[in-house]
Design a protein around this motif. Structure first.
Motif, PDB file in Angstrom:
ATOM      1  N   ILE A 134     -13.448 -54.543 -18.917  1.00  0.00           N
ATOM      2  CA  ILE A 134     -12.464 -54.379 -17.700  1.00  0.00           C
ATOM      3  C   ILE A 134     -13.086 -54.970 -16.469  1.00  0.00           C
ATOM      4  CG2 ILE A 134     -11.207 -52.947 -16.292  1.00  0.00           C
ATOM      5  CD1 ILE A 134     -11.205 -50.729 -18.336  1.00  0.00           C
ATOM      6  N   THR A 135     -12.139 -56.164 -15.852  1.00  0.00           N
ATOM      7  CA  THR A 135     -12.755 -56.925 -14.976  1.00  0.00           C
ATOM      8  C   THR A 135     -12.566 -56.723 -13.737  1.00  0.00           C
ATOM      9  OG1 THR A 135     -11.209 -58.762 -15.763  1.00  0.00           O
ATOM     10  CG2 THR A 135     -13.168 -58.928 -16.647  1.00  0.00           C
ATOM     11  N   GLY A 136     -11.486 -56.009 -13.592  1.00  0.00           N
ATOM     12  CA  GLY A 136     -10.807 -55.608 -12.110  1.00  0.00           C
ATOM     13  C   GLY A 136      -9.456 -55.283 -12.127  1.00  0.00           C
ATOM     14  N   GLY A 137      -8.801 -55.015 -11.103  1.00  0.00           N
ATOM     15  CA  GLY A 137      -7.441 -54.785 -11.066  1.00  0.00           C
ATOM     16  C   GLY A 137      -6.820 -54.990  -9.517  1.00  0.00           C
ATOM     17  N   SER A 138      -5.417 -54.333  -9.501  1.00  0.00           N
ATOM     18  CA  SER A 138      -4.892 -54.426  -8.198  1.00  0.00           C
ATOM     19  C   SER A 138      -4.100 -53.272  -7.845  1.00  0.00           C
ATOM     20  CB  SER A 138      -3.915 -55.587  -8.096  1.00  0.00           C
ATOM     21  OG  SER A 138      -3.054 -55.407  -9.021  1.00  0.00           O
ATOM     22  N   GLY A 139      -3.750 -52.908  -6.618  1.00  0.00           N
ATOM     23  CA  GLY A 139      -2.960 -51.412  -6.461  1.00  0.00           C
ATOM     24  C   GLY A 139      -3.907 -50.417  -6.505  1.00  0.00           C
ATOM     25  N   ARG A 140      -3.334 -49.272  -7.289  1.00  0.00           N
ATOM     26  CA  ARG A 140      -4.112 -48.319  -7.574  1.00  0.00           C
ATOM     27  C   ARG A 140      -5.428 -48.404  -8.487  1.00  0.00           C
ATOM     28  NH1 ARG A 140      -0.309 -44.467 -10.996  1.00  0.00           N
ATOM     29  NH2 ARG A 140       0.730 -44.239  -9.100  1.00  0.00           N
TER      30      ARG A 140
END
Length: 169
Positions: A134-140
């Motif tokens: 998993i390389t990242g995300g946004s929001g929650r």
């Protein structure tokens, strides 16, 4: 064409897995938390990725199956039979010379209520069983990290994978 379809399935699985692992708020089951060697808690979430749209034969570069060809697909992420999100994947073939080891670089994005989760890695030989970061995300899901494990649970008529997200807090 078979190799492209396999890579497509693997990518979809990767994306779906990433979405499920970081989404306990969607009603996915968490199997508790356990301390890891880094001192972070580990959350495990499972979802099923069901492919709904794909193009397994985007012939870029030299005619026929070659370096740079792509597979693009998207699908629904399901938890207990209910849709909890969508996933989109673009796989680009980065090694095609050895038919025994075809590799595709596959970034994917899972869209869930409250944000997105990104996954990226290399899928080898059309495998639907794999582990990617998993390389990242946004929001929650901002700063999401961990890994996603894909397990092929396709039926004769529907390609699909079970994705298990192992998220670190």
């Amino acid at each position: 064409m078979g190799k492209r379809l396999g890579i497509l399935g693997a990518v979809i699985a990767v994306v779906a897995l990433g979405v499920g692992a970081v989404s306990p708020a969607l009603g996915s089951s968490s199997h508790g938390s356990a301390s890891t060697s880094s001192g972070h808690a580990d959350k495990t979430i499972r979802v099923v990725a069901v492919f709904t749209e794909f193009d397994p034969n985007i012939d870029l570069g030299a005619p026929g199956f070659s370096l740079g060809d792509e597979v693009v697909f998207s699908g629904n992420l399901l938890r207990n039979g209910e849709q909890v999100g969508r996933v989109g994947v673009v796989c680009t073939f980065v090694s095609t010379q050895n038919a025994d080891r075809v590799e595709a670089q596959c970034p994917a994005t899972a869209t869930l209520p409250g944000g997105q989760i990104t996954i990226q890695g290399v899928i080898v030989n059309r495998a639907l069983n794999w582990t990617l970061p998993i390389t990242g995300g946004s929001g929650r899901y901002d700063r999401a990290r961990g890994q996603v494990v894909s397990r092929d649970i396709s039926t004769p008529t529907q390609p699909q994978v079970e994705l298990t997200f192992h998220l670190e807090d």
